[in-house]
Design an enzyme around this catalytic site. Structure first.
Site, PDB file in Angstrom:
ATOM      1  N   ASP A 125      24.611  10.417  41.851  1.00  0.00           N
ATOM      2  CA  ASP A 125      23.163  10.494  41.755  1.00  0.00           C
ATOM      3  C   ASP A 125      22.639   9.401  42.713  1.00  0.00           C
ATOM      4  OD1 ASP A 125      20.558  10.941  40.608  1.00  0.00           O
ATOM      5  OD2 ASP A 125      20.842   9.081  39.485  1.00  0.00           O
ATOM      6  N   ASP A 144      18.867   7.815  42.763  1.00  0.00           N
ATOM      7  CA  ASP A 144      17.961   6.858  42.116  1.00  0.00           C
ATOM      8  C   ASP A 144      18.614   6.287  40.861  1.00  0.00           C
ATOM      9  OD1 ASP A 144      15.994   7.342  43.991  1.00  0.00           O
ATOM     10  OD2 ASP A 144      15.048   8.921  42.822  1.00  0.00           O
TER      11      ASP A 144
HETATM   12  P1  B16 Z   1      10.971  12.949  44.278  1.00  0.00           P
HETATM   13  P2  B16 Z   1      17.741  11.223  41.130  1.00  0.00           P
HETATM   14  C1  B16 Z   1      15.140  11.610  40.715  1.00  0.00           C
HETATM   15  O1  B16 Z   1      16.185  11.194  41.526  1.00  0.00           O
HETATM   16  C2  B16 Z   1      14.464  10.428  40.034  1.00  0.00           C
HETATM   17  O2  B16 Z   1      15.337   9.829  39.084  1.00  0.00           O
HETATM   18  C3  B16 Z   1      13.236  10.896  39.318  1.00  0.00           C
HETATM   19  O3  B16 Z   1      12.586   9.802  38.706  1.00  0.00           O
HETATM   20  C4  B16 Z   1      12.296  11.581  40.329  1.00  0.00           C
HETATM   21  O4  B16 Z   1      11.145  12.093  39.666  1.00  0.00           O
HETATM   22  C5  B16 Z   1      13.051  12.723  40.995  1.00  0.00           C
HETATM   23  O5  B16 Z   1      14.214  12.210  41.618  1.00  0.00           O
HETATM   24  C6  B16 Z   1      12.222  13.456  42.025  1.00  0.00           C
HETATM   25  O6  B16 Z   1      11.983  12.605  43.094  1.00  0.00           O
HETATM   26  O7  B16 Z   1       9.591  12.900  43.733  1.00  0.00           O
HETATM   27  O8  B16 Z   1      11.279  11.857  45.281  1.00  0.00           O
HETATM   28  O9  B16 Z   1      11.345  14.331  44.798  1.00  0.00           O
HETATM   29  O10 B16 Z   1      17.874  10.301  39.957  1.00  0.00           O
HETATM   30  O11 B16 Z   1      18.102  12.683  40.864  1.00  0.00           O
HETATM   31  O12 B16 Z   1      18.382  10.681  42.372  1.00  0.00           O
HETATM   32 MG    MG Z   2      19.024   8.771  38.679  1.00  0.00          MG
END
Ligand code: B16
Ligand code: MG
Length: 218
Positions: A9, A11
């Site tokens: 993953d 984030d």
């Molecule tokens: P975006 P991951 C996720 O990333 C985040 O944890 C989540 O908080 C966020 O809303 C989502 O990506 C979408 O991100 O708005 O930048 O498209 O944890 O899957 O790496």
């Molecule tokens: Mg994450």
């Protein structure tokens, strides 16, 4: 069975962008006069942008306040704030232990992929200067079913040419752990705070990632 691939993953695992997601949602929520705090932000980890906005609306009893188009426009506004904030990222923002862990995996012939549902993932990896460390980076725009659906982890395994049972998924969010388990992979949870499903390997932080421990668990 031997370990063939690690699927990360982004984030909360490779870097801590949760704080920027928080600040960007907070800015939008303040403008709308809505309540938003760190606890609500926890629920948004691993959740898609539009579903994150739905959760914020739900917490403010405002589910029916906007049309779908208005919701999309407001979520895009948050994304503009977020995009501006992440430009500060540098290789110093890679979480502790990640680079040596990936290097050890790669030198043992293990492939690495990124399974992030963030549409900003490529830019973040570029700013961290680690894009080249991965054999495959999933394109969030092509993912039809966000986590906890297994689609993104299954796509990574398929693109790398391995069976799910030959892969390990590494996640910080409940939705992500569910996605890894539904894909039939071994899971490593990093500081997973909301847990209805326990990861197979529980770690407090990325500094505890140990290639030998994970490969032996296979
Ligand atoms: P975006 P991951 C996720 O990333 C985040 O944890 C989540 O908080 C966020 O809303 C989502 O990506 C979408 O991100 O708005 O930048 O498209 O944890 O899957 O790496
Ligand atoms: Mg994450």
């Amino acid at each position: 069975m031997c370990l063939k691939a690690l699927i990360f993953d982004l984030d909360g695992v490779l870097t801590d962008t949760a704080k920027y997601h928080y600040l960007a949602w907070k800015k939008l929520a303040d403008e709308l006069g809505y309540y938003f705090d760190e606890d609500i932000n926890e629920l948004l980890k691993g959740v898609s942008r539009i579903n994150s906005f739905e959760i914020i609306l739900e917490k403010n009893n405002a589910t029916n306040k906007f049309t779908d188009l208005e919701k999309e426009t407001l979520a895009n506004k948050k994304n503009e704030y977020y995009k501006e904030m992440i430009e500060q990222l540098t290789p110093n923002d890679i979480l502790e232990g990640i680079v040596p862990f990936i290097n050890e995996a790669r030198s043992n012939g293990v492939k690495c992929a990124v399974a992030s549902i963030s549409k900003n993932a490529s830019r973040v990896l570029e700013l961290l200067k680690i894009s080249d460390m991965f054999d495959y980076i999933a394109d969030a725009a092509l993912v039809k079913n966000p986590k906890p659906d297994p689609e993104i982890f299954l796509t990574c395994a398929e693109q790398l040419g391995f069976k799910p049972s030959e892969c390990v998924g590494i996640e910080d969010a409940q939705a992500g752990i569910e996605s890894i388990h539904a894909a039939g992979m071994l899971s490593v949870g990093i500081n997973v705070t909301v847990t209805s499903i326990m990861p197979d390997i529980v770690l407090k932080s990325t500094s505890e990632l140990d290639f030998k421990q994970i490969s032996e668990k296979f």
